[in-house]
Design a protein around this motif. Sequence first.
Motif, PDB file in Angstrom:
ATOM      1  N   GLN A 222     -16.848 -13.869 -30.130  1.00 48.80           N
ATOM      2  CA  GLN A 222     -17.962 -14.371 -29.627  1.00 48.80           C
ATOM      3  C   GLN A 222     -19.154 -13.419 -29.680  1.00 48.80           C
ATOM      4  O   GLN A 222     -18.828 -12.501 -29.388  1.00 48.80           O
ATOM      5  N   ASP A 223     -20.091 -14.184 -30.086  1.00 43.79           N
ATOM      6  CA  ASP A 223     -21.433 -13.336 -30.062  1.00 43.79           C
ATOM      7  C   ASP A 223     -22.173 -13.779 -28.875  1.00 43.79           C
ATOM      8  O   ASP A 223     -22.200 -14.920 -28.547  1.00 43.79           O
TER       9      ASP A 223
ATOM     10  N   THR B 206      -8.212 -15.076 -25.957  1.00 42.03           N
ATOM     11  CA  THR B 206      -8.202 -13.888 -26.563  1.00 42.03           C
ATOM     12  C   THR B 206      -9.249 -14.093 -27.978  1.00 42.03           C
ATOM     13  O   THR B 206     -10.022 -13.275 -28.236  1.00 42.03           O
ATOM     14  N   ASP B 207      -8.909 -15.175 -28.905  1.00 39.94           N
ATOM     15  CA  ASP B 207      -9.662 -15.233 -30.060  1.00 39.94           C
ATOM     16  C   ASP B 207     -11.194 -15.334 -29.596  1.00 39.94           C
ATOM     17  O   ASP B 207     -12.234 -14.941 -30.434  1.00 39.94           O
ATOM     18  N   GLN B 208     -11.516 -16.291 -28.669  1.00 37.86           N
ATOM     19  CA  GLN B 208     -12.831 -16.340 -28.452  1.00 37.86           C
ATOM     20  C   GLN B 208     -13.685 -15.221 -27.888  1.00 37.86           C
ATOM     21  O   GLN B 208     -14.636 -14.876 -28.258  1.00 37.86           O
TER      22      GLN B 208
ATOM     23  N   ARG C  54     -13.270  -4.944 -26.401  1.00 33.66           N
ATOM     24  CA  ARG C  54     -13.220  -5.849 -26.130  1.00 33.66           C
ATOM     25  C   ARG C  54     -11.453  -5.941 -25.709  1.00 33.66           C
ATOM     26  O   ARG C  54     -10.948  -6.699 -24.845  1.00 33.66           O
ATOM     27  N   ARG C  55     -10.619  -5.678 -26.689  1.00 33.12           N
ATOM     28  CA  ARG C  55      -9.295  -5.746 -26.784  1.00 33.12           C
ATOM     29  C   ARG C  55      -8.795  -4.977 -25.434  1.00 33.12           C
ATOM     30  O   ARG C  55      -7.924  -5.119 -24.716  1.00 33.12           O
ATOM     31  N   TYR C  56      -9.607  -3.794 -25.421  1.00 29.90           N
ATOM     32  CA  TYR C  56      -9.065  -3.065 -24.118  1.00 29.90           C
ATOM     33  C   TYR C  56      -9.288  -3.718 -22.626  1.00 29.90           C
ATOM     34  O   TYR C  56      -8.512  -3.641 -21.904  1.00 29.90           O
ATOM     35  N   TYR C  57     -10.465  -4.322 -22.519  1.00 31.94           N
ATOM     36  CA  TYR C  57     -10.629  -5.465 -21.494  1.00 31.94           C
ATOM     37  C   TYR C  57      -9.605  -6.331 -21.416  1.00 31.94           C
ATOM     38  O   TYR C  57      -9.139  -6.575 -20.227  1.00 31.94           O
ATOM     39  N   LEU C  58      -9.284  -6.927 -22.406  1.00 29.76           N
ATOM     40  CA  LEU C  58      -8.286  -7.886 -22.434  1.00 29.76           C
ATOM     41  C   LEU C  58      -6.864  -7.367 -21.949  1.00 29.76           C
ATOM     42  O   LEU C  58      -6.096  -8.083 -21.117  1.00 29.76           O
ATOM     43  N   THR C  59      -6.727  -6.279 -22.575  1.00 30.40           N
ATOM     44  CA  THR C  59      -5.385  -5.786 -22.285  1.00 30.40           C
ATOM     45  C   THR C  59      -5.098  -5.196 -20.722  1.00 30.40           C
ATOM     46  O   THR C  59      -4.338  -5.441 -20.003  1.00 30.40           O
ATOM     47  N   CYS C  60      -6.242  -4.822 -20.339  1.00 33.55           N
ATOM     48  CA  CYS C  60      -6.541  -4.516 -18.867  1.00 33.55           C
ATOM     49  C   CYS C  60      -6.055  -5.633 -17.896  1.00 33.55           C
ATOM     50  O   CYS C  60      -5.418  -5.719 -16.978  1.00 33.55           O
ATOM     51  N   TRP C  61      -6.697  -6.696 -18.541  1.00 37.40           N
ATOM     52  CA  TRP C  61      -6.708  -8.156 -17.518  1.00 37.40           C
ATOM     53  C   TRP C  61      -5.239  -8.678 -17.714  1.00 37.40           C
ATOM     54  O   TRP C  61      -4.832  -9.003 -16.564  1.00 37.40           O
ATOM     55  N   GLN C  62      -4.971  -8.608 -18.698  1.00 33.13           N
ATOM     56  CA  GLN C  62      -3.432  -9.193 -18.902  1.00 33.13           C
ATOM     57  C   GLN C  62      -2.353  -8.343 -17.991  1.00 33.13           C
ATOM     58  O   GLN C  62      -1.653  -8.975 -17.523  1.00 33.13           O
TER      59      GLN C  62
ATOM     60  N   PRO D 223     -15.175 -13.618 -11.401  1.00 35.11           N
ATOM     61  CA  PRO D 223     -14.422 -14.897 -11.772  1.00 35.11           C
ATOM     62  C   PRO D 223     -15.009 -15.731 -12.866  1.00 35.11           C
ATOM     63  O   PRO D 223     -14.325 -16.430 -13.541  1.00 35.11           O
ATOM     64  N   GLU D 224     -16.410 -15.686 -13.043  1.00 38.57           N
ATOM     65  CA  GLU D 224     -17.143 -16.442 -14.129  1.00 38.57           C
ATOM     66  C   GLU D 224     -16.585 -16.113 -15.405  1.00 38.57           C
ATOM     67  O   GLU D 224     -16.674 -16.731 -16.555  1.00 38.57           O
ATOM     68  N   TYR D 225     -16.188 -14.744 -15.580  1.00 37.66           N
ATOM     69  CA  TYR D 225     -15.644 -14.551 -16.984  1.00 37.66           C
ATOM     70  C   TYR D 225     -14.131 -14.691 -16.998  1.00 37.66           C
ATOM     71  O   TYR D 225     -13.673 -14.444 -18.537  1.00 37.66           O
ATOM     72  N   HIS D 226     -13.495 -14.973 -16.224  1.00 35.73           N
ATOM     73  CA  HIS D 226     -11.797 -15.137 -16.080  1.00 35.73           C
ATOM     74  C   HIS D 226     -11.586 -16.162 -17.319  1.00 35.73           C
ATOM     75  O   HIS D 226     -10.772 -16.003 -18.182  1.00 35.73           O
ATOM     76  N   PRO D 227     -12.383 -17.246 -17.565  1.00 37.58           N
ATOM     77  CA  PRO D 227     -11.716 -18.082 -18.514  1.00 37.58           C
ATOM     78  C   PRO D 227     -12.151 -17.531 -20.052  1.00 37.58           C
ATOM     79  O   PRO D 227     -11.423 -17.999 -20.979  1.00 37.58           O
ATOM     80  N   ILE D 228     -13.132 -16.809 -20.130  1.00 44.37           N
ATOM     81  CA  ILE D 228     -13.410 -16.032 -21.557  1.00 44.37           C
ATOM     82  C   ILE D 228     -12.263 -15.182 -21.887  1.00 44.37           C
ATOM     83  O   ILE D 228     -11.855 -15.104 -22.893  1.00 44.37           O
TER      84      ILE D 228
END
Length: 140
Positions: A56-57, A50-52, A10-18, A41-46
Amino acid sequence: MISAQRENLRRYYLTCWQKQQAGQVLEGLEKQVAAVILEHPEYHPILANTDQALQQDYAPEEGNTNPFLHMGLHLGLREQVSTDRPVGIRDLYENLAERYGQHETEHLMMECLVANLWQAQQQQQPPDEHAYLACLVKLG
């Protein structure tokens, strides 16, 4: 161990997006991940929280789609198509994409992929490429 692997992925996805949002140079897989995120785009708010995103499960029995799994399936399918593994998947994909477009085609194909992986897990066997391709053929 699973929790740490999940967080790292998940951190990898977040880093790519950032990096994508900051206009930084993306390399290889980062470009692919960012492209899939842009298509959702429906996943952009998620991904903006970062914490969520890390905690999130997503329980399917509660009707929740795991965005990381969903995007990972897109990436997996694209890898299969680019390598034509299993043999024939590229032609099937291209034929379906002409009719449904790339994104919808991937969603249709993901249903076959998930069913095949689930069946393999239940039988504790490798995925059955022939059954997978047969499922994909039925989509056309």
